[in-house]
Design an enzyme around this catalytic site. Structure first.
Site, PDB file in Angstrom:
ATOM      1  N   GLN A 154       7.050  17.157   0.740  1.00  0.00           N
ATOM      2  CA  GLN A 154       6.128  15.903   0.268  1.00  0.00           C
ATOM      3  C   GLN A 154       6.926  14.837   0.529  1.00  0.00           C
ATOM      4  O   GLN A 154       7.395  14.758   1.674  1.00  0.00           O
ATOM      5  CB  GLN A 154       6.303  16.008  -1.478  1.00  0.00           C
ATOM      6  CG  GLN A 154       5.221  17.350  -2.174  1.00  0.00           C
ATOM      7  CD  GLN A 154       6.071  18.532  -2.148  1.00  0.00           C
ATOM      8  OE1 GLN A 154       7.205  18.626  -2.633  1.00  0.00           O
ATOM      9  NE2 GLN A 154       5.229  19.438  -1.392  1.00  0.00           N
ATOM     10  N   LYS A 182       7.085  16.201   8.864  1.00  0.00           N
ATOM     11  CA  LYS A 182       8.715  16.820   8.674  1.00  0.00           C
ATOM     12  C   LYS A 182       8.845  18.274   9.425  1.00  0.00           C
ATOM     13  O   LYS A 182       9.888  18.229  10.170  1.00  0.00           O
ATOM     14  CB  LYS A 182       8.883  16.802   7.162  1.00  0.00           C
ATOM     15  CG  LYS A 182       8.553  15.658   6.468  1.00  0.00           C
ATOM     16  CD  LYS A 182       8.742  15.941   4.859  1.00  0.00           C
ATOM     17  CE  LYS A 182       7.610  16.572   4.286  1.00  0.00           C
ATOM     18  NZ  LYS A 182       6.381  15.868   4.150  1.00  0.00           N
ATOM     19  N   GLY A 233       2.729  21.868   3.230  1.00  0.00           N
ATOM     20  CA  GLY A 233       2.190  22.283   4.516  1.00  0.00           C
ATOM     21  C   GLY A 233       2.824  22.014   5.646  1.00  0.00           C
ATOM     22  O   GLY A 233       2.521  20.595   5.846  1.00  0.00           O
ATOM     23  N   HIS A 234       3.759  22.247   6.517  1.00  0.00           N
ATOM     24  CA  HIS A 234       4.350  21.795   7.439  1.00  0.00           C
ATOM     25  C   HIS A 234       4.285  22.457   8.712  1.00  0.00           C
ATOM     26  O   HIS A 234       4.338  23.554   8.859  1.00  0.00           O
ATOM     27  CB  HIS A 234       6.098  22.073   7.319  1.00  0.00           C
ATOM     28  CG  HIS A 234       6.705  21.433   5.791  1.00  0.00           C
ATOM     29  ND1 HIS A 234       7.929  21.263   5.573  1.00  0.00           N
ATOM     30  CD2 HIS A 234       5.828  20.265   5.168  1.00  0.00           C
ATOM     31  CE1 HIS A 234       7.917  20.589   4.743  1.00  0.00           C
ATOM     32  NE2 HIS A 234       6.843  20.164   4.194  1.00  0.00           N
ATOM     33  N   ASP A 244       3.039  14.867   4.145  1.00  0.00           N
ATOM     34  CA  ASP A 244       2.705  14.753   5.613  1.00  0.00           C
ATOM     35  C   ASP A 244       2.928  13.913   6.774  1.00  0.00           C
ATOM     36  O   ASP A 244       2.050  13.587   7.649  1.00  0.00           O
ATOM     37  CB  ASP A 244       0.869  14.846   5.319  1.00  0.00           C
ATOM     38  CG  ASP A 244       0.594  15.936   4.416  1.00  0.00           C
ATOM     39  OD1 ASP A 244       1.128  16.996   4.225  1.00  0.00           O
ATOM     40  OD2 ASP A 244      -0.474  15.492   3.619  1.00  0.00           O
TER      41      ASP A 244
HETATM   42  P1  GDP Z   1       4.373  17.644   7.207  1.00  0.00           P
HETATM   43  O1  GDP Z   1       3.910  18.285   5.969  1.00  0.00           O
HETATM   44  O2  GDP Z   1       5.408  16.333   6.949  1.00  0.00           O
HETATM   45  O3  GDP Z   1       5.266  18.592   7.776  1.00  0.00           O
HETATM   46  O4  GDP Z   1       3.420  17.173   7.871  1.00  0.00           O
HETATM   47  P2  GDP Z   1       1.714  17.997   8.136  1.00  0.00           P
HETATM   48  O5  GDP Z   1       2.126  19.071   9.062  1.00  0.00           O
HETATM   49  O6  GDP Z   1       1.336  18.375   6.879  1.00  0.00           O
HETATM   50  O7  GDP Z   1       0.963  16.941   8.742  1.00  0.00           O
HETATM   51  C1  GDP Z   1       1.394  16.474  10.130  1.00  0.00           C
HETATM   52  C2  GDP Z   1       0.300  16.479  10.927  1.00  0.00           C
HETATM   53  O8  GDP Z   1       0.341  15.690  12.149  1.00  0.00           O
HETATM   54  C3  GDP Z   1       0.236  17.747  11.773  1.00  0.00           C
HETATM   55  O9  GDP Z   1      -1.070  18.390  11.924  1.00  0.00           O
HETATM   56  C4  GDP Z   1       1.084  17.796  13.050  1.00  0.00           C
HETATM   57  O10 GDP Z   1       0.826  18.841  13.940  1.00  0.00           O
HETATM   58  C5  GDP Z   1       0.703  16.370  13.344  1.00  0.00           C
HETATM   59  N1  GDP Z   1       1.608  15.656  14.082  1.00  0.00           N
HETATM   60  C6  GDP Z   1       2.761  15.624  14.056  1.00  0.00           C
HETATM   61  N2  GDP Z   1       3.172  14.618  14.603  1.00  0.00           N
HETATM   62  C7  GDP Z   1       2.236  14.009  15.388  1.00  0.00           C
HETATM   63  C8  GDP Z   1       2.376  13.021  16.243  1.00  0.00           C
HETATM   64  O11 GDP Z   1       3.059  12.300  16.618  1.00  0.00           O
HETATM   65  N3  GDP Z   1       0.919  12.874  17.014  1.00  0.00           N
HETATM   66  C9  GDP Z   1      -0.067  13.550  16.240  1.00  0.00           C
HETATM   67  N4  GDP Z   1      -1.338  13.045  16.955  1.00  0.00           N
HETATM   68  N5  GDP Z   1      -0.109  14.423  15.361  1.00  0.00           N
HETATM   69  C10 GDP Z   1       1.213  14.502  14.983  1.00  0.00           C
HETATM   70  P1  IMO Z   2       3.870  18.133   2.311  1.00  0.00           P
HETATM   71  O1  IMO Z   2       5.330  18.866   2.294  1.00  0.00           O
HETATM   72  C1  IMO Z   2       0.909  15.741   0.825  1.00  0.00           C
HETATM   73  C2  IMO Z   2       0.107  15.902  -3.526  1.00  0.00           C
HETATM   74  C3  IMO Z   2      -0.974  16.533  -4.195  1.00  0.00           C
HETATM   75  C4  IMO Z   2      -1.107  15.704  -5.395  1.00  0.00           C
HETATM   76  C5  IMO Z   2       0.305  15.618  -5.881  1.00  0.00           C
HETATM   77  C6  IMO Z   2       0.641  16.830  -6.760  1.00  0.00           C
HETATM   78  O2  IMO Z   2       3.101  18.827   3.253  1.00  0.00           O
HETATM   79  O3  IMO Z   2       4.281  16.679   2.814  1.00  0.00           O
HETATM   80  P2  IMO Z   2       1.230  19.359  -6.864  1.00  0.00           P
HETATM   81  O4  IMO Z   2       0.279  20.180  -6.203  1.00  0.00           O
HETATM   82  O5  IMO Z   2       2.587  19.160  -5.728  1.00  0.00           O
HETATM   83  O6  IMO Z   2       1.342  19.269  -8.090  1.00  0.00           O
HETATM   84  O7  IMO Z   2       0.399  17.881  -6.400  1.00  0.00           O
HETATM   85  O8  IMO Z   2       1.075  15.849  -4.739  1.00  0.00           O
HETATM   86  N1  IMO Z   2       1.218  16.856  -2.582  1.00  0.00           N
HETATM   87  C7  IMO Z   2       1.109  16.560  -1.370  1.00  0.00           C
HETATM   88  N2  IMO Z   2       0.534  15.730  -0.512  1.00  0.00           N
HETATM   89  N3  IMO Z   2       1.805  16.624   1.179  1.00  0.00           N
HETATM   90  C8  IMO Z   2       2.419  17.416   0.485  1.00  0.00           C
HETATM   91  O9  IMO Z   2       3.390  18.296   1.090  1.00  0.00           O
HETATM   92  C9  IMO Z   2       2.178  17.519  -0.629  1.00  0.00           C
HETATM   93  N4  IMO Z   2       2.487  18.213  -1.852  1.00  0.00           N
HETATM   94  C10 IMO Z   2       1.730  17.890  -3.125  1.00  0.00           C
HETATM   95  O10 IMO Z   2      -2.037  16.297  -3.174  1.00  0.00           O
HETATM   96  O11 IMO Z   2      -1.715  14.437  -5.264  1.00  0.00           O
HETATM   97 MG    MG Z   3       2.136  18.670   4.983  1.00  0.00          MG
END
Ligand code: GDP
Ligand code: IMO
Ligand code: MG
Length: 434
Positions: free
Chosen positions: A223, A18, A42-43, A15
C-alpha cells in the site's frame, strides 16, 4: 558486524511501483521481507518479456537464492497464497527453502472476506472501496485479540477456527448477510495444508540474527502512506501501518536498526477505491494519464483515479517516514505532455495551506504550478546523461520542494528501464569507506 535494515515503501495511495524496484534492488541484499498488508497488495514485476503480480510473497523471489520472509505484520489467506505460490512454481520459480513465514502472521479466514463484503454493503455510499480480501476484519480480530495466527495451525487449530468462525457468523447474521461458505472453506482448508510445507519461523529472532551476522535486509512495504491506518486519509485507508514504523512492528526490527528509507512515488498520482484525492483529474487529462499509465488495479482490475503529483501529501509522507532517498516511477507516462502540473499547496476556505491538514475531505483545492513538459520518449534511456533539459528541471524542482534527492528514476515497467542517479557520489562514498 551488525547491519541495518533498509525499507522501501510507497508515499502515495499505493501502486507506486514498489514491486518493480524491490526486484531491481534485491541483488544488493541477502534478505527481502514483507512487513504488513496481505493479498490486498498487487506488486507487478516485468523482466525478460514476462510479467508477474505478487500479492503476499516478497518481490525478492525472482533474484536467485535470496531469503524471502513474510513477517508477523502480514495477514495471509492460505487459499490465495497457494494460488500465488503454485503460479510461481509453474513459471519456474519454486519457493521451497527460499520463503520463510512468521508464525505470528495472522490468518485471513473465509469469514473475514464475508465480513469485509458485509461491512462494505452496510456502509452504502460511504464504503471504503476495499479490495474485498478480508483485510480490515482480520486486523480487527488481531487487535481485539481474537485472531488466528499461522502458528495456531500447529496446535489445537480446529477448536480455535470453529470458535472464530461462529463468532463471525453471528455478526454476519446480525447484518442479514446471506452467504454460502462451503466452496471457499474447502479451498481455504486445502491452502492451510499447503502452507504447512513451508518453514514457519519466529521471524523476529531470525531477522535480528541475520542482521547481527552482517546480512543485508530490505523491508518491502505494501500500500502507501496515504493509506496508513494512522496517517492516511482516514477512514478511507487500509487497516495496517504502511509507514516506516510498520517495519519495526511487522518484523521485530528495533528503530535504531533501520538504515535507509526509500520513498517511492509516481511522477503523477493515482488512487483506487473511495476517499478524498485533492489533485484528481476527472477530465480528459486524467483519462490520458490513465490510458498511458495503464492505471487499472493489478488485483481487482479497477480503474485507478488519476491526478497531478501532490507535493503537500508527499512532504507529509516524507516527514512521517523519515525518507532518506526518493525513487520516482512512471515518468515515461508524462513523456508526451507539453505541460505538467504539480500541487504545491492546498487552498482551504480561501486560505493557502502548505502542510497536510487533519482532514482533506472538504473544500480542498489544489494550488498548482505549471512546468514545461519534456516531450521526449524516455523509455529507451539508459543513463541520466540522456535526460532532456526540461526533465532535469522537473527533477530539480521536485527535489527542492521535497528536500530529499531522487536517487532512482523509472522510465518503463521493465526491470531494465531503471536509471540510477548520483552514481559518482555513491562511488566516492564507497571509496571512503574502504
Ligand atoms: P506496486 O503495488 O507499488 O508494486 O505497483 P503496481 O504493480 O500495483 O503498479 C505499478 C504498475 O506500473 C505496474 O503495472 C508496473 O508494471 C508499472 N510500472 C512500474 N514502473 C513503471 C514505469 O516506470 N513506467 C511505466 N510505464 N510503468 C511502470
Ligand atoms: P499495493 O501494495 C492501492 C486500497 C483499497 C481501498 C483501501 C482499503 O499494490 O500498493 P483494503 O482491502 O486494504 O481494506 O482496502 O486501500 N488499497 C490499495 N490501493 N494499492 C494497494 O496495494 C492497496 N491495498 C489496498 O483500494 O481503497
Ligand atoms: Mg499494487
Amino acid at each position: 558486524m551488525t547491519t541495518k535494515a533498509d525499507i522501501l515503501l510507497g508515499l502515495q495511495w499505493g501502486d507506486e511501483g514498489k514491486g518493480k524496484v524491490v526486484d531491481v534492488l534485491t541483488p544488493r541484499y541477502d534478505v527481502v521481507a514483507r512487513f504488513q498488508g496481505g493479498p490486498n497488495a498487487g506488486h507487478t514485476l516485468e523482466f525478460a518479456g514476462n510479467k508477474y503480480v505478487l500479492r503476499s510473497i516478497p518481490s525478492g523471489i525472482f533474484q536467485g537464492d535470496k531469503i524471502n520472509i513474510i513477517g508477523n505484520g502480514v495477514v495471509i489467506d492460505p487459499a490465495l497464497f497457494k494460488a500465488e505460490a503454485e503460479a510461481l512454481k509453474k513459471s519456474g520459480h519454486p519457493l521451497q527453502n527460499r520463503l520463510l513465514i512468521s508464525k505470528k502472521a495472522h490468518l485471513i479466514m473465509p469469514t473475514h472476506r464475508l465480513l469485509d463484503a458485509a461491512y462494505e454493503a452496510a456502509k452504502g455510499a460511504e464504503k471504503v472501496g476495499t479490495t474485498g480480501k478480508g483485510i480490515g476484519p482480520t486486523y480487527t480480530d488481531k487487535v481485539s485479540r481474537n485472531g488466528l495466527r499461522v502458528g495456531d495451525m500447529l496446535d489445537g487449530f480446529d477448536e480455535k477456527y470453529q470458535k472464530a468462525k461462529q463468532r463471525h457468523e453471528r455478526i454476519l447474521q446480525s447484518l442479514h448477510y446471506t452467504y454460502d461458505l462451503r466452496e471457499a472453506e474447502a479451498e481455504w482448508m486445502d491452502g492451510l495444508e499447503y502452507l504447512k510445507q513451508f518453514q514457519l519461523v519466529d521471524s523476529e529472532h531470525l531477522i535480528n540474527k541475520l542482521l547481527n551476522e552482517g546480512k543485508s535486509v530490505l523491508c518491502e512495504g505494501a500500500q502507501g502512506t496515504m493509506l496508513d491506518i494512522d496517517f492516511g486519509s482516514y477512514p478511507y485507508v487500509t487497516s495496517s501501518n504502511t509507514v516506516c514504523a510498520g517495519a519495526c512492528t511487522g518484523l521485530g526490527i528495533a528503530p535504531n536498526k533501520i538504515g535507509q528509507v526509500y520513498g517511492i512515488f509516481k511522477a503523477y498520482c493515482t488512487r483506487v477505491g473511495s476517499g478524498p484525492f485533492p489533485t484528481e483529474l476527472t477530465d480528459e487529462t486524467g483519462d490520458k494519464i490513465c490510458t498511458l499509465g495503464h492505471e487499472f488495479g493489478s488485483v481487482t482490475g479497477r480503474k485507478r483515479r488519476c491526478g497531478w503529483i501532490d507535493l503537500v501529501a508527499l512532504r507529509y509522507s516524507i516527514m512521517v517516514n523519515g525518507v532518506t532517498e526518493l525513487i520516482m516511477m512512471k515518468s515515461d507516462v508524462l513523456d508526451s505532455f507539453s505541460t505538467i502540473c504539480a500541487c504545491v499547496a492546498y487552498r482551504i476556505n480561501g486560505e493557502e495551506v502548505p502542510y497536510f491538514p487533519y482532514d482533506i475531505t472538504d473544500n480542498v483545492e489544489p494550488v498548482l504550478v505549471e512546468l514545461p513538459g519534456w516531450e521526449t520518449d524516455m523509455t529507451g534511456m539508459q543513463s541520466e546523461d540522456e535526460f532532456p533539459e526540461e526533465f532535469n528541471a522537473y527533477l530539480s524542482f521536485l527535489e527542492e520542494q521535497l528536500g530529499v534527492r531522487i536517487k532512482i528514476v523509472s522510465v518503463g515497467p521493465d526491470r531494465a528501464q531503471t536509471i540510477e542517479r548520483y552514481m559518482e557520489e555513491s562511488e566516492e562514498t564507497i571509496d571512503q569507506s574502504l
